[in-house]
Design a protein around this motif. Structure first.
Motif, PDB file in Angstrom:
ATOM      1  N   VAL A 187      65.153  33.090 -55.655  1.00 12.48           N
ATOM      2  CA  VAL A 187      64.954  34.341 -56.391  1.00 12.48           C
ATOM      3  C   VAL A 187      65.171  35.426 -55.413  1.00 12.48           C
ATOM      4  CG1 VAL A 187      64.305  35.698 -58.319  1.00 12.48           C
ATOM      5  CG2 VAL A 187      63.786  33.179 -58.127  1.00 12.48           C
ATOM      6  N   SER A 188      66.030  36.631 -55.945  1.00 11.75           N
ATOM      7  CA  SER A 188      66.016  37.802 -55.032  1.00 11.75           C
ATOM      8  C   SER A 188      64.705  38.526 -55.543  1.00 11.75           C
ATOM      9  CB  SER A 188      67.276  38.744 -55.828  1.00 11.75           C
ATOM     10  OG  SER A 188      67.094  40.049 -55.158  1.00 11.75           O
ATOM     11  N   PRO A 189      64.168  39.501 -54.441  1.00 13.05           N
ATOM     12  CA  PRO A 189      63.042  40.046 -54.757  1.00 13.05           C
ATOM     13  C   PRO A 189      63.398  41.223 -55.783  1.00 13.05           C
ATOM     14  CG  PRO A 189      63.856  40.672 -52.457  1.00 13.05           C
ATOM     15  CD  PRO A 189      64.697  39.362 -53.040  1.00 13.05           C
ATOM     16  N   SER A 190      64.514  41.571 -55.943  1.00  9.46           N
ATOM     17  CA  SER A 190      64.845  42.690 -57.070  1.00  9.46           C
ATOM     18  C   SER A 190      64.983  42.218 -58.183  1.00  9.46           C
ATOM     19  CB  SER A 190      66.251  43.204 -56.760  1.00  9.46           C
ATOM     20  OG  SER A 190      67.149  42.522 -56.743  1.00  9.46           O
ATOM     21  N   ASN A 191      64.851  40.828 -58.620  1.00  6.38           N
ATOM     22  CA  ASN A 191      64.857  40.154 -59.917  1.00  6.38           C
ATOM     23  C   ASN A 191      63.468  40.122 -60.572  1.00  6.38           C
ATOM     24  OD1 ASN A 191      66.047  38.891 -62.186  1.00  6.38           O
ATOM     25  ND2 ASN A 191      67.040  37.375 -60.991  1.00  6.38           N
ATOM     26  N   TRP A 192      62.961  41.076 -60.584  1.00  8.45           N
ATOM     27  CA  TRP A 192      61.495  41.202 -61.224  1.00  8.45           C
ATOM     28  C   TRP A 192      61.499  40.764 -62.722  1.00  8.45           C
ATOM     29  CZ3 TRP A 192      61.157  44.817 -64.926  1.00  8.45           C
ATOM     30  CH2 TRP A 192      62.073  45.719 -65.294  1.00  8.45           C
ATOM     31  N   LEU A 193      62.514  41.013 -63.319  1.00 10.04           N
ATOM     32  CA  LEU A 193      62.470  40.762 -64.706  1.00 10.04           C
ATOM     33  C   LEU A 193      62.297  39.161 -64.996  1.00 10.04           C
ATOM     34  CD1 LEU A 193      62.944  42.856 -67.066  1.00 10.04           C
ATOM     35  CD2 LEU A 193      65.154  41.960 -67.319  1.00 10.04           C
ATOM     36  N   TRP A 194      62.692  38.603 -64.047  1.00  5.39           N
ATOM     37  CA  TRP A 194      62.598  36.988 -64.281  1.00  5.39           C
ATOM     38  C   TRP A 194      61.240  36.664 -63.374  1.00  5.39           C
ATOM     39  CZ3 TRP A 194      61.659  32.851 -61.044  1.00  5.39           C
ATOM     40  CH2 TRP A 194      61.820  31.537 -61.507  1.00  5.39           C
ATOM     41  N   LEU A 195      61.108  37.380 -62.199  1.00  5.65           N
ATOM     42  CA  LEU A 195      60.193  36.781 -61.247  1.00  5.65           C
ATOM     43  C   LEU A 195      58.884  37.117 -61.757  1.00  5.65           C
ATOM     44  CD1 LEU A 195      60.093  35.442 -58.504  1.00  5.65           C
ATOM     45  CD2 LEU A 195      60.477  37.810 -57.358  1.00  5.65           C
ATOM     46  N   VAL A 196      58.303  38.145 -62.545  1.00  5.49           N
ATOM     47  CA  VAL A 196      56.957  38.556 -62.766  1.00  5.49           C
ATOM     48  C   VAL A 196      56.659  37.573 -63.855  1.00  5.49           C
ATOM     49  CG1 VAL A 196      55.709  40.475 -63.985  1.00  5.49           C
ATOM     50  CG2 VAL A 196      57.176  40.840 -61.909  1.00  5.49           C
ATOM     51  N   PRO A 197      57.493  37.344 -65.006  1.00  2.95           N
ATOM     52  CA  PRO A 197      57.149  36.398 -65.885  1.00  2.95           C
ATOM     53  C   PRO A 197      56.864  34.959 -65.520  1.00  2.95           C
ATOM     54  CG  PRO A 197      58.757  37.786 -66.665  1.00  2.95           C
ATOM     55  CD  PRO A 197      58.747  38.070 -65.356  1.00  2.95           C
ATOM     56  N   ALA A 198      57.505  34.661 -64.583  1.00  2.00           N
ATOM     57  CA  ALA A 198      57.386  33.356 -64.030  1.00  2.00           C
ATOM     58  C   ALA A 198      56.219  33.241 -62.981  1.00  2.00           C
ATOM     59  CB  ALA A 198      58.697  33.019 -63.053  1.00  2.00           C
ATOM     60  N   LEU A 199      55.981  34.078 -62.276  1.00  2.00           N
ATOM     61  CA  LEU A 199      54.750  33.998 -61.509  1.00  2.00           C
ATOM     62  C   LEU A 199      53.520  34.269 -62.376  1.00  2.00           C
ATOM     63  CD1 LEU A 199      55.673  36.471 -58.464  1.00  2.00           C
ATOM     64  CD2 LEU A 199      55.535  33.972 -58.415  1.00  2.00           C
ATOM     65  N   VAL A 200      53.429  35.003 -63.416  1.00  2.00           N
ATOM     66  CA  VAL A 200      52.338  35.164 -64.483  1.00  2.00           C
ATOM     67  C   VAL A 200      52.047  33.833 -65.081  1.00  2.00           C
ATOM     68  CG1 VAL A 200      51.491  36.213 -66.355  1.00  2.00           C
ATOM     69  CG2 VAL A 200      52.581  37.722 -64.639  1.00  2.00           C
ATOM     70  N   GLY A 201      53.147  33.212 -65.645  1.00  2.00           N
ATOM     71  CA  GLY A 201      53.231  32.124 -66.281  1.00  2.00           C
ATOM     72  C   GLY A 201      52.586  30.790 -65.555  1.00  2.00           C
ATOM     73  N   ASP A 202      53.261  30.627 -64.103  1.00  2.00           N
ATOM     74  CA  ASP A 202      52.699  29.472 -63.425  1.00  2.00           C
ATOM     75  C   ASP A 202      51.227  30.086 -63.109  1.00  2.00           C
ATOM     76  OD1 ASP A 202      55.261  28.654 -63.545  1.00  2.00           O
ATOM     77  OD2 ASP A 202      55.968  28.985 -61.671  1.00  2.00           O
ATOM     78  N   GLY A 203      50.806  31.172 -62.640  1.00  3.68           N
ATOM     79  CA  GLY A 203      49.626  31.562 -62.306  1.00  3.68           C
ATOM     80  C   GLY A 203      48.343  31.143 -63.411  1.00  3.68           C
ATOM     81  N   ARG A 204      48.932  31.594 -64.759  1.00  3.11           N
ATOM     82  CA  ARG A 204      48.050  31.314 -65.891  1.00  3.11           C
ATOM     83  C   ARG A 204      47.882  29.877 -65.989  1.00  3.11           C
ATOM     84  NH1 ARG A 204      46.483  35.711 -69.248  1.00  3.11           N
ATOM     85  NH2 ARG A 204      46.378  34.356 -70.955  1.00  3.11           N
ATOM     86  N   ARG A 205      49.042  28.988 -65.636  1.00  2.04           N
ATOM     87  CA  ARG A 205      48.684  27.543 -66.048  1.00  2.04           C
ATOM     88  C   ARG A 205      47.757  27.089 -64.786  1.00  2.04           C
ATOM     89  NH1 ARG A 205      53.689  27.671 -68.225  1.00  2.04           N
ATOM     90  NH2 ARG A 205      54.857  28.180 -66.242  1.00  2.04           N
ATOM     91  N   ARG A 206      47.848  27.613 -63.784  1.00  2.72           N
ATOM     92  CA  ARG A 206      46.774  27.378 -62.631  1.00  2.72           C
ATOM     93  C   ARG A 206      45.305  27.607 -62.903  1.00  2.72           C
ATOM     94  NH1 ARG A 206      47.753  25.461 -57.873  1.00  2.72           N
ATOM     95  NH2 ARG A 206      45.787  26.282 -56.903  1.00  2.72           N
ATOM     96  N   GLY A 207      45.077  28.414 -64.073  1.00  2.00           N
ATOM     97  CA  GLY A 207      43.980  29.010 -64.624  1.00  2.00           C
ATOM     98  C   GLY A 207      43.462  30.147 -63.915  1.00  2.00           C
ATOM     99  N   LEU A 208      44.343  31.176 -63.371  1.00  2.00           N
ATOM    100  CA  LEU A 208      44.234  32.433 -62.740  1.00  2.00           C
ATOM    101  C   LEU A 208      44.073  33.260 -64.080  1.00  2.00           C
ATOM    102  CD1 LEU A 208      46.531  32.483 -59.667  1.00  2.00           C
ATOM    103  CD2 LEU A 208      44.158  31.886 -59.653  1.00  2.00           C
ATOM    104  N   ARG A 209      43.283  34.334 -63.916  1.00  2.00           N
ATOM    105  CA  ARG A 209      43.150  35.471 -64.662  1.00  2.00           C
ATOM    106  C   ARG A 209      42.641  36.647 -64.036  1.00  2.00           C
ATOM    107  NH1 ARG A 209      44.785  31.715 -67.157  1.00  2.00           N
ATOM    108  NH2 ARG A 209      44.276  31.095 -69.076  1.00  2.00           N
ATOM    109  N   GLY A 210      42.969  37.896 -64.631  1.00  2.00           N
ATOM    110  CA  GLY A 210      42.348  39.039 -64.093  1.00  2.00           C
ATOM    111  C   GLY A 210      43.114  39.434 -62.981  1.00  2.00           C
ATOM    112  N   ALA A 211      41.947  39.730 -61.875  1.00  2.00           N
ATOM    113  CA  ALA A 211      42.473  40.606 -60.654  1.00  2.00           C
ATOM    114  C   ALA A 211      43.073  39.246 -59.844  1.00  2.00           C
ATOM    115  CB  ALA A 211      41.195  41.195 -59.734  1.00  2.00           C
TER     116      ALA A 211
END
Lengths: 130, 577
Positions: free
Chosen positions: A62-86
């Motif tokens: 992914v291009s670093p400028s494609n935040w529109l896809w990257l941010v939800p993907a990173l948030v979704g994957d992170g939440r699935r790992r149990g990451l929350r908050g900070a």
């Protein structure tokens, strides 16, 4: 969803967007008109991962400028790992950096990639592959 | 008519176009095969060729094709009324741009992701490569000329936009340095860049910059011309430095601005419930260009744009994961561009004026309409932004900053591309100094459009700009015509009906040739001895394209007939994998 690895590109390639100026390559070979972009370290890591990981592991470059896809993907994957908050915020910020490697929501490299073999080993370990 | 109703109807039509027509194209014309091994997989190198999630790829494709061009054309074309402009945008997007963008992507994917210029040489014939090069040369010349004039006009009419736009350059360079050195996220710095840019609007509003005095001292008839010269000096330098220094970080900022602008237009239209003040069909003054054929070249980007074929076959086709994704990426890219054009129509018909008389005062004749179109879009978007609580004076500068940012990036990349074309021409013609001397190639890339942009004629209202814009639209449509010819030949050789490709192809070539002939007659009559030869050359290119397309199609039909007789398989001349 099957397991996913995300590779964020570095600063490379022709830039420029907007109608009538986009990232265009009118000809393929010969001449100055051919935009040959320099090799990105992401390419070497990608090839090692694609060769060394099972087919059911999706690898997204992914291009670093494609935040529109990257941010939800990173948030979704992170939440699935149990990451929350900070912790989740730190993870997303690290994942958005140029030349990052994220496997199953875990940021294995940020702001610079390890050599292809090391990247593959870390990814396999993170995904629990033998 | 409330603008929000029009927007909703257009949205529904675009949805139906995507749902049904693109599905028809996918099944019957392009016959997408989910099992086809795309070049992204076959040549997978992690650099250019990478199988990419279709949503990721759509983001790349859409931000590469959307910009200032689908704003300017529609803002001029509402001169003929909002009905014809919107009708062409909707029909053009669904039946021409969708076919063209989607088809360019599919044909490229089926030919090892080759670019459209190379494909023209392979699928049509060797001469088509030269034709393509010539069309691209004129297209880029006109792109750079018209956007210089657009920016010059906006700077003159919105002096508050000067400081934000000028300061954006070092801000983008600092962001580029920061990202490049630290390899950190581009998101936060680019958002900071956008916020800083918008904060500078307040400074610009307090300290407007006008070059009127300097222009008068230097003896310029119009201040705009001084801006045009300064812009080309800037692009000469900007196009010579590496893309990561300025162009790439400014692209990050622009990608935010694209979505911000679309959001502001959508929200403003919904909240403000502005009514369209322009007539459905305008009773234009005698002597004005008629909307047949000029509407169809005034709105190029936003209805159909040949440049999309360059993007689709350039970088997008190398990243397509599955062939079936081409429908979503290619067709939706066209729909996205059409949506931006629809926003431009609404801004220039509902936002810019509160009454029909006000609107008529802005569009009294074609010269005034074309000269003031971008300003009208800016003022219209400012009203939409005002609907969501932004003070009108600040909102006006915001809208000007958005358009200038897009146009400046277009100029920067356009001059860079034109330098490549000049070098390519140098190689083809054996003039080695042209191919190797970057400064010379860049100077040629700058001087020709600069001369076009400074052309006198028609006075302050900008008649020349309207004419230049039409010539730009014409060459853009010729690029689309060439891509459609490639697609039609490919479809025919595979034994399918090319009718859905031929209809937009024939329509575009007819409108283009007609407009060029009318303009040629007018230029000769008015002793416009710069524009007349230019128009004549583009007309000759159009004729050349018609001949090549006809010959290639005849050959393709003959191949198919031969195949029907069982002598050779229809796909023999394709490159299956």
């Amino acid at each position: 969803m099957s397991r996913r690895v995300v590779l964020v590109r570095g600063a490379r390639g022709p830039g420029g967007g907007g109608c009538c100026s986009g990232d265009v390559r009118p000809f393929d070979a010969g001449g100055q008109h051919h935009h040959r972009t320099p090799d990105d370290p992401v390419g070497a890591v990608y090839r090692a991962l694609r060769t060394g990981l099972p087919d059911d592991v999706a690898i997204e470059v992914v291009s670093p400028s494609n935040w529109l896809w990257l941010v939800p993907a990173l948030v979704g994957d992170g939440r699935r790992r149990g990451l929350r908050g900070a912790a989740l915020r730190r993870s997303v910020r690290a994942g958005l950096a140029l030349e990052s490697l994220i496997a199953g929501g875990s940021v294995l490299a940020s702001g610079g990639l390890p050599p292809p073999d090391a990247a593959l080993a870390a990814t396999r370990a993170e995904l629990g592959l033998p | 008519m409330p603008a929000v109703v029009v927007a909703a109807v257009v949205g529904v039509l675009f949805f139906l176009g995507y749902r049904y027509y693109s599905s028809y194209l996918a099944r019957k014309v392009y016959v997408l095969d989910p099992a086809f091994v795309t070049p992204a997989h076959e040549f997978n190198d992690g650099n250019d060729f990478v199988p990419t999630n279709k949503h990721v790829l759509f983001g790349h494709h859409f931000t590469s094709v959307a910009g200032a061009a689908p704003i300017v054309g529609p803002a001029i074309a509402v001169f003929w009324g909002w009905g014809p402009a919107l009708t062409w945008i909707v029909l053009g997007t669904i039946f021409a741009a969708g076919v063209h963008d989607f088809g360019s992507l599919v044909v490229s994917v089926r030919h090892k992701a080759r670019s459209i210029g190379t494909l023209a040489g392979e699928v049509v014939n060797g001469r088509a490569r030269g034709l393509f090069l010539a069309i691209i040369f004129f297209l880029l010349t006109l792109v750079n000329a018209v956007f210089a004039v657009v920016i010059g006009n906006l700077f003159v009419n919105n002096p508050g936009a000067v400081i934000p736009i000028v300061v954006e350059i070092p801000v983008a360079m600092l962001i580029g340095q920061y990202i490049y050195k630290t390899r950190s996220s581009a998101l936060i710095p680019s958002i900071v860049g956008v916020l800083l840019l918008y904060a500078l609007i307040l400074v610009g509003n307090a300290v407007p910059v006008s070059l009127d005095g300097l222009a008068e001292t230097l003896g310029f008839e119009q201040t705009r011309n001084l801006w045009v010269i300064l812009l080309f000096v800037y692009t000469w330098v900007a196009s010579r430095i590496p893309v990561w220094v300025l162009l790439q970080p400014r692209d990050y900022i622009n990608s935010h601005q694209l979505f911000i602008a679309l959001g502001v237009i959508s929200l403003g239209v919904i909240i403000g419930l502005n009514t369209i003040q322009a007539p459905l069909v305008n009773d234009v003054p005698e002597g004005s260009p008629s909307f047949f054929p000029f509407l169809f070249i005034t709105i190029a980007c936003g209805a159909i744009s040949g440049f999309h074929s360059l993007v689709a076959s350039g970088t997008t086709s190398k990243q397509l994961d599955r062939e079936t994704d081409a429908r979503y990426v290619g067709y939706m890219g066209a729909v996205g561009e059409g949506s931006l054009a629809t926003g431009a129509v609404l801004a220039a018909t509902a936002g810019v004026a509160a009454s029909q008389a006000e609107w008529q005062a802005l569009y009294p004749d074609f010269a005034t309409a074309s000269g003031g179109a971008t300003g009208n879009f800016v003022d219209g978007v400012a009203v939409f932004a005002n609907n969501i609580g932004i003070p009108l004076d600040i909102a006006t500068i915001f809208a000007a900053v958005v358009v200038i940012s897009f146009a400046a990036t277009t100029m920067d990349t356009g001059v860079r591309l034109q330098r490549y074309v000049v070098q390519e021409i140098g190689e083809l013609t054996g003039i080695r100094v042209l191919a190797r001397n970057l400064s010379l190639a860049t100077t040629i890339a700058v001087v020709i459009p600069l001369a076009m942009a400074l052309l006198p004629g028609g006075g302050e209202a900008g008649y020349t700009f309207g004419v230049l814009w039409q010539l730009f639209g014409t060459t853009n449509q010729l690029t689309a015509g060439l891509a459609l010819a490639v697609i039609a030949v490919w479809v025919t050789r595979r034994g399918r009906s090319p009718v859905v490709v031929l209809i937009p192809l024939v329509f575009l070539l007819a409108m283009t040739s007609w407009a060029l002939l009318v303009n040629l007659r007018n230029f000769v009559r008015d002793d416009q001895w710069v524009l007349a030869p230019l128009d004549a050359v583009i007309f000759l290119l159009a004729l050349w394209l018609i001949v090549e397309a006809a010959l290639a199609l005849r050959g393709a039909f003959r191949d198919r007939t031969t195949t029907d007789a069982g002598e050779r398989p229809a796909v023999a001349r394709d490159e299956p994998r």
